[in-house]
Design a protein around this motif. Structure first.
Motif, PDB file in Angstrom:
ATOM      1  N   GLY A 210      61.591 -33.803 124.927  1.00 21.02           N
ATOM      2  CA  GLY A 210      62.613 -32.812 124.619  1.00 21.02           C
ATOM      3  C   GLY A 210      62.809 -32.732 123.117  1.00 21.02           C
TER       4      GLY A 210
ATOM      5  N   GLY B 287      54.130 -31.592 116.716  1.00 19.18           N
ATOM      6  CA  GLY B 287      55.397 -32.323 116.836  1.00 19.18           C
ATOM      7  C   GLY B 287      55.347 -33.609 116.022  1.00 19.18           C
TER       8      GLY B 287
ATOM      9  N   THR C 179      53.730 -35.191 122.958  1.00 15.39           N
ATOM     10  CA  THR C 179      55.024 -34.509 122.855  1.00 15.39           C
ATOM     11  C   THR C 179      55.124 -33.355 123.847  1.00 15.39           C
ATOM     12  OG1 THR C 179      54.182 -32.931 121.255  1.00 15.39           O
ATOM     13  CG2 THR C 179      55.107 -34.951 120.372  1.00 15.39           C
TER      14      THR C 179
ATOM     15  N   GLY D 298      51.989 -28.346 114.227  1.00 19.31           N
ATOM     16  CA  GLY D 298      52.763 -27.852 115.364  1.00 19.31           C
ATOM     17  C   GLY D 298      52.774 -28.807 116.549  1.00 19.31           C
TER      18      GLY D 298
HETATM   19  P1  GDP Z   1      54.346 -30.729 113.115  1.00 24.36           P
HETATM   20  O1  GDP Z   1      53.792 -29.476 112.521  1.00 24.36           O
HETATM   21  O2  GDP Z   1      53.314 -31.423 113.917  1.00 24.36           O
HETATM   22  O3  GDP Z   1      54.996 -31.619 112.130  1.00 24.36           O
HETATM   23  O4  GDP Z   1      55.415 -30.252 114.204  1.00 24.36           O
HETATM   24  P2  GDP Z   1      57.004 -30.362 114.243  1.00 24.36           P
HETATM   25  O5  GDP Z   1      57.433 -31.780 114.221  1.00 24.36           O
HETATM   26  O6  GDP Z   1      57.615 -29.457 113.257  1.00 24.36           O
HETATM   27  O7  GDP Z   1      57.281 -29.825 115.732  1.00 24.36           O
HETATM   28  C1  GDP Z   1      56.973 -28.517 116.138  1.00 24.36           C
HETATM   29  C2  GDP Z   1      58.020 -28.046 117.129  1.00 24.36           C
HETATM   30  O8  GDP Z   1      57.932 -28.771 118.324  1.00 24.36           O
HETATM   31  C3  GDP Z   1      59.450 -28.231 116.631  1.00 24.36           C
HETATM   32  O9  GDP Z   1      60.189 -27.068 116.959  1.00 24.36           O
HETATM   33  C4  GDP Z   1      59.954 -29.429 117.424  1.00 24.36           C
HETATM   34  O10 GDP Z   1      61.340 -29.375 117.643  1.00 24.36           O
HETATM   35  C5  GDP Z   1      59.199 -29.254 118.709  1.00 24.36           C
HETATM   36  N1  GDP Z   1      59.036 -30.525 119.442  1.00 24.36           N
HETATM   37  C6  GDP Z   1      58.541 -31.702 119.005  1.00 24.36           C
HETATM   38  N2  GDP Z   1      58.505 -32.623 119.988  1.00 24.36           N
HETATM   39  C7  GDP Z   1      59.004 -32.017 121.096  1.00 24.36           C
HETATM   40  C8  GDP Z   1      59.216 -32.440 122.453  1.00 24.36           C
HETATM   41  O11 GDP Z   1      58.931 -33.570 122.884  1.00 24.36           O
HETATM   42  N3  GDP Z   1      59.748 -31.508 123.305  1.00 24.36           N
HETATM   43  C9  GDP Z   1      60.064 -30.251 122.888  1.00 24.36           C
HETATM   44  N4  GDP Z   1      60.558 -29.403 123.781  1.00 24.36           N
HETATM   45  N5  GDP Z   1      59.850 -29.826 121.631  1.00 24.36           N
HETATM   46  C10 GDP Z   1      59.339 -30.687 120.738  1.00 24.36           C
END
Ligand code: GDP
Length: 440
Positions: free
Chosen positions: A270, A109, A242, A107
């Motif tokens: 974002g 990012g 992030t 989660g």
């Molecule tokens: P992972 O489990 O670490 O691979 O996480 P994800 O890449 O699926 O990201 C989790 C959530 O955070 C997703 O809904 C992304 O769109 C959101 N997200 C990632 N980076 C950012 C950021 O810089 N800003 C915002 N607002 N959302 C982000």
């Protein structure tokens, strides 16, 4: 803007400094108190904040301003330098072939950042691809595949294969011809033993040049514990922070990571692919303090403006006729979206002049600017040089000539006045920002 609240508070503090009759101990203490409050609200560690405040006070009182710098500039410069100290320099990202392994909690990012990172390199002219080795989180494969296709970067994954190590081996081979290979690994809810073991196994086969840890800014100063834990177990060479767009704790996350000595490499600001930046502390802090990202602005200007265009620096001078404004509009048209440009300008535009443009206003303003240009085309040279000459009858004539209404013309004149006031508020000529930003 990212970390708008912190930026606003810090700019508020500097505004006090600029507005003060004289710079004495009382003024400095008051300003430092405001800065303290701003940083604490952004979740920066108390000890860090106290140490920094102390240093600002001492330096402001003891150090003599460098030649040619007035006491106000001197204090602003100290604040800038001390903020740089607690936020750190940022990682050195080299534009050469390399393998990067992404690690981090679920989660955070990570997957999104893997794709954004690939695109970053691709835009710099390097062929980049990602390997989907997060076999733990359902959906990670499809998410990365879709994103990669959208961003036009390479992708390798094996749907249904639970063996992340095997996928990594196959993926790196498949992307052999790529300059940049980014391996997205699985996260967990916490740094557990099986996660560490998996990271170590992937690490052994990927032999990455870099291990980037992805961290959600929302955890604020706790980022320090997470960065330490990951660093101790697998060693990290850079941090991607992030979601700086969606939290009031960004200052805490940035400063905490910096303290662990793991350099911040990129920031996510974002959800869209554009919202991803290489972290550069000087630019970041300049923008935060409302001093503008002059370096970026100059670079942008150099890239897109020709010789006869007005210099960006004119914006920072007190003199600002309609003619200057016209040239600025033309220049800005060439330089890109207005909002981006405005966010790079010193605080006269962003706040200190007392004028603040909201997101919606930016859009409206962009459209209006086009209108303004049409109106200005109908003005005489004299009118452009001295808008005060424009009375009722001339407004009518200009409106007829441009096909716009007299209200439009009046609005343009009002807009010019607002801009002029904003620039005066910044006291353009008095502060030499580039000089203040120079290292000690
Ligand atoms: P992972 O489990 O670490 O691979 O996480 P994800 O890449 O699926 O990201 C989790 C959530 O955070 C997703 O809904 C992304 O769109 C959101 N997200 C990632 N980076 C950012 C950021 O810089 N800003 C915002 N607002 N959302 C982000």
């Amino acid at each position: 803007m990212v970390m708008e609240k912190l930026g606003d508070s810090l700019q508020g503090a500097l505004k006090k400094l600029i507005g003060a009759g004289r710079i004495d101990e009382r003024t400095v203490n008051e300003v430092v108190k405001d800065i303290q409050r701003a940083l604490l609200q952004a979740d920066v560690n108390v000890k860090l904040v106290m140490g920094m405040s102390q240093r600002i006070k001492e330096r402001a009182m003891k150090e003599d301003p460098p030649a040619g710098m007035n006491p106000r500039e001197h204090v602003i410069r100290i604040v800038y330098q001390e903020l740089m100290e607690i936020i750190g320099k940022g990682a050195d990202i080299q534009l050469k072939p390399q393998t990067i392994m992404m690690v981090g909690l679920q989660g955070s990012g990570k997957t999104t950042s893997a794709a954004k990172l690939a695109r970053y390199f691709q835009r710099k002219g390097l062929k980049a691809g990602v390997v989907a080795a997060d076999t733990f989180r359902p959906g990670a494969y499809h998410q990365l595949k879709t994103l990669s296709e959208k961003l036009n970067v390479g992708f390798y994954g094996e749907e249904g294969n639970p063996d992340a190590v095997e996928i990594t081996i196959h993926g790196l081979k498949a992307l052999e011809k790529y300059d940049i290979k980014i391996v997205d690994t699985a996260g967990r809810h916490a740094l557990e033993a099986d996660l560490i073991e998996e990271m170590e196994r992937i690490h052994a086969v990927a032999k990455p040049d870099h291990k980037f840890m992805v961290l959600d800014a929302g955890i604020g100063q706790q980022a320090s514990q997470q960065a330490h834990a990951f660093n101790d177990s697998v060693g990290i060479t850079g941090v991607i922070i992030t979601k700086l767009d969606g939290t009031a704790k960004g200052g805490g996350a940035l400063s905490a990571v910096s303290e662990t000595k793991a350099p911040i490499a990129f920031i996510g600001v974002g959800e869209t692919p554009e919202d991803f930046e290489k972290f550069e502390a000087d630019r970041f802090i300049s923008r935060l303090l409302g001093m503008g990202d002059l370096k970026s602005l100059m670079e942008k200007a150099e890239e897109s403006l020709s010789e006869e265009d007005v210099n960006v620096e004119a914006l920072m001078q007190g003199r600002f006729t309609l003619k200057d404004m016209y040239k600025q509009l033309e220049a800005m048209n060439k330089m890109g979206p207005l909002k981006q440009i405005m966010s790079m300008l010193p605080m006269g535009m962003g706040g200190l002049g007392g004028v603040k443009l909201s997101d919606e206003m930016f859009q409206a303003t962009s459209d209006k600017m086009k209108n303004y240009k049409v109106i200005m085309d109908s003005m005489t040279e004299d009118e452009m040089a001295d808008p005060k000459l424009i009375g009722g009858s001339r407004i009518k004539r200009i409106s007829r000539g441009s096909g716009c209404s007299p209200e439009d013309v009046r609005e343009l004149l009002k807009y010019h006045k607002t801009m002029q006031t904003a620039l005066k508020g910044f006291r353009g000529g008095k502060f030499n920002i580039q000089k203040m930003m120079k290292k000690k």
